[in-house]
Design an enzyme around this catalytic site. Structure first.
Site, PDB file in Angstrom:
ATOM      1  CD  GLU A 264       8.151 -10.369  43.052  1.00  0.00           C
ATOM      2  OE1 GLU A 264       7.212  -9.928  42.396  1.00  0.00           O
ATOM      3  OE2 GLU A 264       8.888  -9.654  43.755  1.00  0.00           O
ATOM      4  CE  LYS A 396      -8.371  -4.476  30.215  1.00  0.00           C
ATOM      5  NZ  LYS A 396      -8.831  -5.497  29.304  1.00  0.00           N
ATOM      6  CG  ASP A 472      -8.735  -7.560  32.058  1.00  0.00           C
ATOM      7  OD1 ASP A 472      -7.522  -7.860  31.934  1.00  0.00           O
ATOM      8  OD2 ASP A 472      -9.432  -7.110  31.141  1.00  0.00           O
ATOM      9  CG  HIS A 570      14.188 -10.628  46.873  1.00  0.00           C
ATOM     10  ND1 HIS A 570      13.490 -10.940  45.743  1.00  0.00           N
ATOM     11  CD2 HIS A 570      13.442  -9.728  47.541  1.00  0.00           C
ATOM     12  CE1 HIS A 570      12.370 -10.247  45.710  1.00  0.00           C
ATOM     13  NE2 HIS A 570      12.320  -9.500  46.788  1.00  0.00           N
TER      14      HIS A 570
END
Ligand code: ADP
Length: 585
Positions: A264, A396, A472, A570
């Site tokens: 990104e 999660k 993770d 951006h």
């Protein structure tokens, strides 16, 4: 409600002009100069041509019959001959030259491609513009039509790609047997005893079976032995993610260069700016509040009464000693900290919390839980273990239990950013930041019914550091729970900013942390592997760094929003100037 489409979704054009190319405009015809409309001029000359031909032929026959010499011509015959020539030249010019033009100026395929590219660019622009409107409007949720299924090729090598280590006849035989299904793909590592070769063979077999090329997904340059039985099964290559560095991040008096793996644009640059603002203001302070991984099995009884009996037993402080001895047998590092139960009728959810040293600790806590469950079967033989994870852990998935109770490391990190730095580095004001934080991160998130999402983009920083350091990445869900607070201090001159993150799940041993690239990133932070002095010190340090980096990220993005710079930056960092349509073709 279907989102309105902002750009055409018609199927891609073939390499043919979508409209006729105006060749006439570029290369004018002889007939363009005519004073009359073309069809009238054509009719006139056609009539003239056939009339004079008829007249001249009849005169010729007459002369032969009367034995008049052919070169003796009357005035009317001279006019007829001139008219014949004129109409002949016109018709030749009209049809002949146009015919020649059509041969000479055939539209070349390049013209078509150029036009298609223009069309593609228009679609791309429309897509880019679509990002500027509210996301609900910008999204076109319809699925693109599937490409026609690729033919399944089963024998020949179909790709002209670098073969990697697949070179020998023996390898070719194994590929064929994988393609035919006689050798299971998953068994290649154990059969060959060579993980790299197994990956190369699996990859080639996959390409042949699917008819799809994997060129672009690298095979070489990776240690496949290092992931065997631990990190990834049936590998065919590895995905490359760039790692950027934000920092130095000054936390608790130490400087850290923070590795962030991301694709990104702006993210690293923005976090880096936040680090600069923190550094210029004297640094951040990060405090670890709690450190305990959780696992909550679900057990069932015949009655709610029996489930309640077990709840009371487990939560009785007098039984804790016994239970912790049983639990702690599983590991040198796993130490039971507490047990909390939730009951749903006859079902009991038992949330065990334990310290796990430098490991993130899921395996460790699970082993301890299994020990306790086995032990409980003696006094509660009617206990039916439904699953070692009953989702009250909760791993999660967004869950209030983690937000309220914490999971992994609970950290609060704060800094006082000087008013000068807010103005000069962050290009905004303390007042604007405080107001924006209140209306966006607190009120806006409350309006959205957020669960742990009282922040601007904690998950961006968490996930990038997790990928870089072998955590993770799926645990970003609860690890990104964060409330960002901002307040004007020192008579309104300076900004107090804090991030409170109750469930940062990180480790510096186990899982992906031991892989070469990830371990290099941990090393850069000075938290690689197990802490020799105090078990758990490295993983706790990593959690405080994560919170510090999140603080930097929050500071910078909030400032960009307050100053209205977000779209501009951006556009600069996140929009490639490359022609994506060319790259993809
Ligand atoms: P996790 O529990 O995070 O899934 P593992 O199952 O890989 O991770 O457990 C970590 C392993 O590392 C255990 O076998 C443990 O004994 C070992 N280990 C060595 N040093 C440490 C340490 N300082 N902290 C935690 N575990 C350690």
């Amino acid at each position: 409600m279907e989102a309105p489409r902002l750009y055409s979704t018609k199927p891609a054009q073939s390499l043919k002009p979508s409209k006729k190319i105006p060749l006439e405009e570029d290369h004018g015809k002889a007939s363009d100069a005519l004073p009359l409309p073309l069809h009238l001029t054509n009719a006139l000359f056609f009539t003239l041509f056939f009339s004079v031909v008829y007249f001249l032929l009849s005169r010729w026959r007459e002369k032969i019959r009367t034995s008049t010499p052919l070169h003796v011509v009357t005035f009317s015959e001279i006019i007829a001959i001139l008219s014949f020539l004129a109409s002949f030249i016109y018709l030749l010019g009209f049809f002949g030259i146009d015919f020649v033009q059509s041969l000479v100026f055939q539209p070349s395929p390049d013209v078509w491609i150029a036009e298609d590219e223009e069309e593609d660019n228009e679609v791309l622009l429309a897509k880019e513009d679509a990002r500027m409107v509210p996301c609900g409007q910008a999204l076109d949720c319809s699925l693109p039509p599937l490409p026609p299924a690729a033919p399944i090729v089963t024998v020949q090598k179909v790709f002209d790609e670098k073969p990697g280590t697949v070179t020998t006849e023996e390898d070719e035989e194994i590929i064929k047997s994988v393609v035919a299904g006689t050798t299971p793909s998953y068994s290649l590592e154990s059969k060959l005893g060579d993980c790299k070769r197994a990956a190369a063979i699996r990859r080639e077999a996959l390409q042949r079976l699917t008819g799809k090329s994997l060129s672009g997904l690298p095979l070489d340059g990776f240690d496949y032995e290092s992931i065997l039985g631990q990190c990834c099964e049936m590998p065919v290559g590895y995905v490359q993610i760039p790692v950027g560095i934000a920092g130095p991040l000054l936390v608790n008096g130490r400087e850290y260069s923070v590795p962030m793996a991301t694709t990104e644009g702006c993210l690293v640059a923005s976090t880096n700016r936040g680090c600069k603002a923190i550094h210029l203001s004297g640094g951040a302070t990060s405090v670890l509040l709690k450190d305990g991984m959780t696992r909550a099995p679900c057990v069932r009884f015949g009655t709610a009464k029996r489930a309640a009996d077990l709840k009371l037993y487990l939560e009785d402080p007098d039984n804790f000693e016994t239970l912790s001895v049983v639990f702690n047998r599983s590991s040198r590092f796993g130490r039971l900290q507490g047990i909390k139960c939730a009951i749903a009728g006859k079902n009991l959810y038992i949330r065990f919390t334990c310290s796990t040293g430098d490991a993130m600790g899921m395996n460790m806590v699970s082993k301890g839980v299994q020990n306790v469950l086995d032990f409980l079967q003696t006094d509660f033989p009617d206990m039916d273990v439904i699953g070692i994870s009953g989702n009250f852990c909760s791993d999660k998935k967004p869950a209030a239990v983690n937000w309220i109770e914490g999971r992994g490391k609970s950290v609060v990190c704060e800094a006082i950013i000087k008013g000068d730095v807010v103005r000069k580095v962050l290009k905004t004001s303390v007042e604007s930041l405080v107001e924006l934080n209140m209306l966006k991160n607190l009120t806006g998130s409350a309006m959205a019914g957020a669960l742990g999402g009282f922040n601007a983009h904690a998950s961006n920083i968490v996930t990038a550091i997790y990928i870089a350091t072998g955590q993770d990445p799926a645990q970003n869900v609860e690890s990104s729970h964060c409330i960002t607070m901002m307040e004007a201090v020192n008579e309104g001159k300076d900004l107090h900013i804090s991030v409170t993150m109750p469930s940062i799940e990180v480790g510096t041993v186990g899982g992906g942390t031991q892989l070469a690239s990830q371990s290099a990133c941990l090393n850069l932070l000075g938290v690689k592997g197990a802490s020799k002095e105090t078990p758990g010190a490295n993983s706790r340090m990593l959690a405080t760094i994560v919170a510090g980096a999140v603080l930097a990220g929050e500071l910078s993005l909030m400032s960009a929003l307050a100053a209205g710079q977000l779209v501009k930056s951006h556009m600069k960092y996140n929009r490639s100037s490359k022609d994506v349509s060319k790259a993809s073709s």
